[in-house]
Design a protein around this motif. Structure first.
Motif, PDB file in Angstrom:
ATOM      1  N   MET A 201       0.928  -1.016   0.022  1.00  0.00           N
ATOM      2  CA  MET A 201      -0.081   0.044  -0.015  1.00  0.00           C
ATOM      3  C   MET A 201       0.744   1.492  -0.089  1.00  0.00           C
ATOM      4  O   MET A 201       1.756   1.499   0.826  1.00  0.00           O
ATOM      5  CB  MET A 201      -0.821   0.124   1.302  1.00  0.00           C
ATOM      6  CG  MET A 201      -2.111   1.190   1.317  1.00  0.00           C
ATOM      7  SD  MET A 201      -2.987   1.059   2.705  1.00  0.00           S
ATOM      8  CE  MET A 201      -4.042  -0.385   2.250  1.00  0.00           C
ATOM      9  N   PRO A 202       0.527   2.170  -1.027  1.00  0.00           N
ATOM     10  CA  PRO A 202       1.633   3.457  -0.996  1.00  0.00           C
ATOM     11  C   PRO A 202       1.378   4.124   0.311  1.00  0.00           C
ATOM     12  O   PRO A 202       0.382   4.225   0.899  1.00  0.00           O
ATOM     13  CB  PRO A 202       0.932   4.069  -2.046  1.00  0.00           C
ATOM     14  CG  PRO A 202      -0.375   3.838  -2.313  1.00  0.00           C
ATOM     15  CD  PRO A 202      -0.521   2.069  -1.926  1.00  0.00           C
ATOM     16  N   ASP A 203       2.468   5.023   0.508  1.00  0.00           N
ATOM     17  CA  ASP A 203       2.404   5.992   1.584  1.00  0.00           C
ATOM     18  C   ASP A 203       1.407   7.041   1.540  1.00  0.00           C
ATOM     19  O   ASP A 203       0.906   7.370   0.366  1.00  0.00           O
ATOM     20  CB  ASP A 203       3.782   6.485   1.680  1.00  0.00           C
ATOM     21  CG  ASP A 203       4.786   5.365   2.140  1.00  0.00           C
ATOM     22  OD1 ASP A 203       4.669   4.455   2.659  1.00  0.00           O
ATOM     23  OD2 ASP A 203       6.105   5.551   1.707  1.00  0.00           O
ATOM     24  N   TRP A 204       1.276   7.632   2.684  1.00  0.00           N
ATOM     25  CA  TRP A 204       0.420   8.876   2.592  1.00  0.00           C
ATOM     26  C   TRP A 204       0.961  10.031   2.171  1.00  0.00           C
ATOM     27  O   TRP A 204       2.301  10.242   2.851  1.00  0.00           O
ATOM     28  CB  TRP A 204      -0.192   9.329   4.090  1.00  0.00           C
ATOM     29  CG  TRP A 204      -1.008   8.015   4.795  1.00  0.00           C
ATOM     30  CD1 TRP A 204      -0.550   7.151   5.540  1.00  0.00           C
ATOM     31  CD2 TRP A 204      -2.445   7.670   4.469  1.00  0.00           C
ATOM     32  NE1 TRP A 204      -1.520   6.326   5.923  1.00  0.00           N
ATOM     33  CE2 TRP A 204      -2.805   6.332   5.261  1.00  0.00           C
ATOM     34  CE3 TRP A 204      -3.373   8.052   3.564  1.00  0.00           C
ATOM     35  CZ2 TRP A 204      -3.846   5.796   5.121  1.00  0.00           C
ATOM     36  CZ3 TRP A 204      -4.475   7.455   3.849  1.00  0.00           C
ATOM     37  CH2 TRP A 204      -4.810   6.376   4.533  1.00  0.00           C
ATOM     38  N   GLU A 205       0.541  10.833   1.410  1.00  0.00           N
ATOM     39  CA  GLU A 205       1.220  11.953   0.912  1.00  0.00           C
ATOM     40  C   GLU A 205       1.021  13.155   1.900  1.00  0.00           C
ATOM     41  O   GLU A 205       1.657  14.235   2.002  1.00  0.00           O
ATOM     42  CB  GLU A 205       0.792  12.497  -0.387  1.00  0.00           C
ATOM     43  CG  GLU A 205       1.234  11.643  -1.733  1.00  0.00           C
ATOM     44  CD  GLU A 205       0.738  10.470  -2.210  1.00  0.00           C
ATOM     45  OE1 GLU A 205       0.842   9.919  -3.128  1.00  0.00           O
ATOM     46  OE2 GLU A 205      -0.245   9.867  -1.212  1.00  0.00           O
ATOM     47  N   TYR A 206      -0.193  13.083   2.656  1.00  0.00           N
ATOM     48  CA  TYR A 206      -0.348  14.256   3.477  1.00  0.00           C
ATOM     49  C   TYR A 206      -1.211  13.514   4.788  1.00  0.00           C
ATOM     50  O   TYR A 206      -1.967  12.498   4.757  1.00  0.00           O
ATOM     51  CB  TYR A 206      -1.632  15.319   2.923  1.00  0.00           C
ATOM     52  CG  TYR A 206      -1.685  16.567   3.578  1.00  0.00           C
ATOM     53  CD1 TYR A 206      -0.595  17.609   3.587  1.00  0.00           C
ATOM     54  CD2 TYR A 206      -2.736  16.553   4.491  1.00  0.00           C
ATOM     55  CE1 TYR A 206      -1.265  18.734   4.196  1.00  0.00           C
ATOM     56  CE2 TYR A 206      -2.962  17.616   5.229  1.00  0.00           C
ATOM     57  CZ  TYR A 206      -2.118  18.904   5.125  1.00  0.00           C
ATOM     58  OH  TYR A 206      -2.336  19.848   5.714  1.00  0.00           O
ATOM     59  N   ALA A 207      -1.062  14.176   5.755  1.00  0.00           N
ATOM     60  CA  ALA A 207      -1.656  13.457   6.935  1.00  0.00           C
ATOM     61  C   ALA A 207      -2.222  14.725   7.805  1.00  0.00           C
ATOM     62  O   ALA A 207      -1.629  15.899   8.016  1.00  0.00           O
ATOM     63  CB  ALA A 207      -0.629  12.788   8.067  1.00  0.00           C
ATOM     64  N   THR A 208      -3.462  14.412   8.545  1.00  0.00           N
ATOM     65  CA  THR A 208      -3.912  15.348   9.387  1.00  0.00           C
ATOM     66  C   THR A 208      -4.834  14.710  10.400  1.00  0.00           C
ATOM     67  O   THR A 208      -5.130  13.372  10.375  1.00  0.00           O
ATOM     68  CB  THR A 208      -4.594  16.530   8.609  1.00  0.00           C
ATOM     69  OG1 THR A 208      -5.251  17.673   9.403  1.00  0.00           O
ATOM     70  CG2 THR A 208      -5.867  15.932   7.703  1.00  0.00           C
ATOM     71  N   ASP A 209      -5.564  15.364  11.103  1.00  0.00           N
ATOM     72  CA  ASP A 209      -6.415  14.643  12.053  1.00  0.00           C
ATOM     73  C   ASP A 209      -7.756  14.471  11.604  1.00  0.00           C
ATOM     74  O   ASP A 209      -8.340  13.446  11.595  1.00  0.00           O
ATOM     75  CB  ASP A 209      -6.693  15.498  13.429  1.00  0.00           C
ATOM     76  CG  ASP A 209      -5.215  15.530  14.420  1.00  0.00           C
ATOM     77  OD1 ASP A 209      -4.738  14.473  14.554  1.00  0.00           O
ATOM     78  OD2 ASP A 209      -5.183  16.576  15.034  1.00  0.00           O
ATOM     79  N   VAL A 210      -8.398  15.417  10.734  1.00  0.00           N
ATOM     80  CA  VAL A 210      -9.816  15.627  10.294  1.00  0.00           C
ATOM     81  C   VAL A 210      -9.813  16.084   8.569  1.00  0.00           C
ATOM     82  O   VAL A 210      -8.866  16.940   8.378  1.00  0.00           O
ATOM     83  CB  VAL A 210     -10.728  16.327  11.114  1.00  0.00           C
ATOM     84  CG1 VAL A 210     -12.202  16.715  10.346  1.00  0.00           C
ATOM     85  CG2 VAL A 210     -11.012  15.879  12.518  1.00  0.00           C
ATOM     86  N   VAL A 211     -10.345  15.292   8.061  1.00  0.00           N
ATOM     87  CA  VAL A 211     -10.599  15.705   6.511  1.00  0.00           C
ATOM     88  C   VAL A 211     -12.156  16.112   6.362  1.00  0.00           C
ATOM     89  O   VAL A 211     -12.905  15.204   6.505  1.00  0.00           O
ATOM     90  CB  VAL A 211     -10.121  14.720   5.404  1.00  0.00           C
ATOM     91  CG1 VAL A 211     -10.520  15.193   3.985  1.00  0.00           C
ATOM     92  CG2 VAL A 211      -8.615  14.392   5.624  1.00  0.00           C
ATOM     93  N   VAL A 212     -12.354  17.321   5.997  1.00  0.00           N
ATOM     94  CA  VAL A 212     -13.824  17.488   5.605  1.00  0.00           C
ATOM     95  C   VAL A 212     -13.867  17.751   4.172  1.00  0.00           C
ATOM     96  O   VAL A 212     -13.321  18.420   3.518  1.00  0.00           O
ATOM     97  CB  VAL A 212     -14.377  18.912   6.527  1.00  0.00           C
ATOM     98  CG1 VAL A 212     -15.594  19.316   6.000  1.00  0.00           C
ATOM     99  CG2 VAL A 212     -14.087  18.777   7.789  1.00  0.00           C
ATOM    100  N   VAL A 213     -14.951  16.841   3.768  1.00  0.00           N
ATOM    101  CA  VAL A 213     -15.143  17.088   2.298  1.00  0.00           C
ATOM    102  C   VAL A 213     -16.171  17.650   1.832  1.00  0.00           C
ATOM    103  O   VAL A 213     -17.448  17.562   2.086  1.00  0.00           O
ATOM    104  CB  VAL A 213     -15.389  15.334   1.675  1.00  0.00           C
ATOM    105  CG1 VAL A 213     -15.708  15.357   0.026  1.00  0.00           C
ATOM    106  CG2 VAL A 213     -14.151  14.477   2.070  1.00  0.00           C
ATOM    107  N   GLY A 214     -15.969  19.022   1.087  1.00  0.00           N
ATOM    108  CA  GLY A 214     -17.061  20.194   1.062  1.00  0.00           C
ATOM    109  C   GLY A 214     -16.922  21.213   2.078  1.00  0.00           C
ATOM    110  O   GLY A 214     -16.551  21.035   2.900  1.00  0.00           O
TER     111      GLY A 214
END
Length: 559
Positions: free
Chosen positions: A1-14
């Motif tokens: 599985m490829p690595d994460w390009e970005y990491a955060t606590d919360v992703v809000v879509v919209g």
């Protein structure tokens, strides 16, 4: 599985109601990223009136407007009726209670609101309905100077005020429709003009309605270091061991994997602009041609979650508003026009079949119900207006009838009802009989067939100077006019099923770990009804707040 390009606590879509969730998460100490597929921020929320329907809210209390949790729940039971997963008792209670807390939270952060006095609940004073507020439970944002956003102002989706060229509150719109005859409307127009001029003199970019709501929330999000990426559509969810741990999004032409350590909040629009999904789910006929929802309402977020086992509900419904199709092909929603005296709506056989002054969502549902019962004879229906109506009231914001409306055939005009019927393809004898029956009681201000004008909202949207019934008057003065009406909408209202904590549920009614949802990508807590002005936007904001508060609590416990 490829690595994460970005990491955060919360992703809000919209970036509509999701901004409220982003602010909530950030204030509770969670690093937050908002991804928005469109170049502009705000979606359908920015394009809307920006009104929030919130029972027992702090502004009501401050102004001494009576309300309570019990009254609001009773109103829900009267209007929304059937208890089902999307509108469970728990979700209704959470919406009412947490809506109060959310407004206080946003006020403490600097957001500012005003009450829409008199903008009554949509079913207030109607037969069999209890728990309503005739003075209204709706609030809207105060005027905002967009310049406070700095360079982010250019990223804000324009709202209603931008298209009209004036800074007008949604709560003022009903009065302005009678500007050709009402001193109160003239006074309101003067306030709007002065407010608009003052902003220009001060060099401000004054915003109102949905644009002001989004701008205020965006300003707070920026202040709390929320990251916001536009032109970054969701491609997929990332699920590991049954938990949503991030998203795949397209950014700068390539797919990137974004880790969400605590939660993903889906706050996209619905699927109003997807012809394929409208054909698959919506009441028919409907291809999405009559919607005024954001162009980003294409449904891929809903389908992505369903792929991972998310349950859905109410997929056949939408926030209906009867609309005409202008000569340029643009749908034009009609709200107040249907409530003015001297008007009537009939199906293609010439029969009247409902109370024309009902709320827009209820009116849209009536169009579909009639269309089904008549084998396709109600889409389109016809809004007929007499000469007195056309001389007194605005239609689609226009004080007069442009020549193009008549020459293009968009609006029919005739000196007799019979000739108007022929132009509309209606049996002249039948339409004449319908109008004669209607006029006989309308002259007395009563509607024995459908009770038009009995509800507080119907009178509010009518003409206060017309007696004895502000929403009812005969159709008798030539020339007569007619416009075809279709079941337009401002977005779909069905989607992912979530619980009282805004957690997305799977088909076994179990929460999907790490995944929350709100807004038009969810099945609404309002069920098949629309209790009052701003019910959809309020629910989007409230459940974004609830969900991210819950995510923060879970994160705190895990730490």
């Amino acid at each position: 599985m490829p690595d994460w390009e970005y990491a955060t606590d919360v992703v809000v879509v919209g970036s509509g109601g999701g901004l409220c969730g982003a602010v909530t998460a950030a204030v509770h100490g969670l690093e937050t990223l908002v991804i928005e597929k469109e170049p502009l921020i705000g979606g359908s929320t920015a394009m809307s009136g920006g009104v929030l329907w919130l029972p027992n809210n702090p502004l009501m209390r401050a102004e001494g407007v009576p309300d309570s949790f019990d009254e609001a729940m009773a109103y829900f039971d009267s209007v929304v009726g059937e208890v089902r997963p999307a509108s469970s008792k728990e979700r209704r209670a959470a919406y009412i209670n947490e809506g109060v807390n959310m407004i206080r939270f946003l006020q403490d952060l600097g957001m500012s609101f005003r009450r829409c006095e008199g903008y009554s609940d949509y079913y207030a004073e109607m037969r069999g309905v209890v728990g309503y507020s005739s003075r209204g439970r709706s609030i809207e944002p105060t005027v905002t100077d967009g310049n406070e956003l700095g360079p982010w102002l250019a990223k804000l989706r324009p709202g209603i005020a931008a298209s009209l060229g004036v800074v007008v509150f949604t709560g003022e719109s009903a009065a302005l429709q009678t500007i050709k005859r009402s001193p109160r409307a003239v006074t309101t127009a003067a306030k709007v003009a002065a407010r608009t001029a003052a902003g220009k003199l001060k060099g401000e970019s004054r915003l109102a309605n949905g644009a002001a709501l989004v701008a205020q929330a965006l300003k707070i999000a920026i202040e709390h270091e929320v990251s916001i990426w536009t032109e970054t559509p969701l491609v997929d969810l990332v699920v590991e061991n049954g938990r949503v741990t991030g998203v795949v999004a397209k950014r700068c032409g390539r797919d990137i994997r974004i880790r969400a350590n605590r939660a993903v909040l889906l706050s996209s629009g619905g699927f109003a602009q997807s012809a394929e999904m409208r054909q698959r789910y919506s009441m028919q006929p409907n291809s999405g041609a009559w919607t005024v929802a954001s162009p980003g309402d294409t449904g891929e977020v809903i389908e992505a979650a369903i792929q991972y086992g998310a349950a859905s509900d109410l997929m056949d419904d939408a926030w209906w508003i009867p609309a005409s199709v202008m000569p340029d092909g643009r749908p034009a929603p009609h709200v107040g026009e249907r409530s003015k005296p001297g008007s009537i709506i009939v199906d293609q056989t010439g029969d009247r079949y409902f109370n024309e002054a009902l709320s827009y969502m209820e009116a849209g549902r009536q169009l579909y119900a009639r269309n089904e019962s008549t084998g396709g004879k109600a889409v389109p229906s016809w809004l007929i207006m007499d000469g007195r109506n056309r001389s007194r009231y605005l239609f689609s914001f226009q004080p007069n009838t442009p020549d193009e409306w008549i020459s293009s055939g968009y609006m029919k005009r005739a000196d007799t009802i019979e000739e108007l019927a022929r132009q509309c393809g209606i049996d002249p004898v039948r339409l004449s009989a319908t109008v004669d029956r209607f006029n006989g009681s309308a002259r007395q201000g009563v509607d024995p067939d459908f009770h038009r004008g009995e509800g507080a909202y119907e009178r509010y949207m009518g003409d206060a100077l017309h007696k004895p019934n502000p929403a009812l008057g005969p159709v008798e003065k030539p020339p007569f006019h007619a416009v075809a009406l279709y079941p337009g909408d401002v977005g779909t209202s069905g989607g992912l099923l979530s619980d009282e904590f805004a957690r997305v549920l799977d088909t076994e009614q179990r929460p999907i770990a790490g995944l929350y949802a709100t807004g038009n990508c969810t099945a609404t807590v309002m069920g098949h009804a629309y209790p009052g002005a701003g019910a959809s936007i309020a629910a989007s904001f409230v459940f974004a707040y609830i969900g991210m508060k819950h995510a923060a609590q879970v994160a705190s416990r895990s730490r």
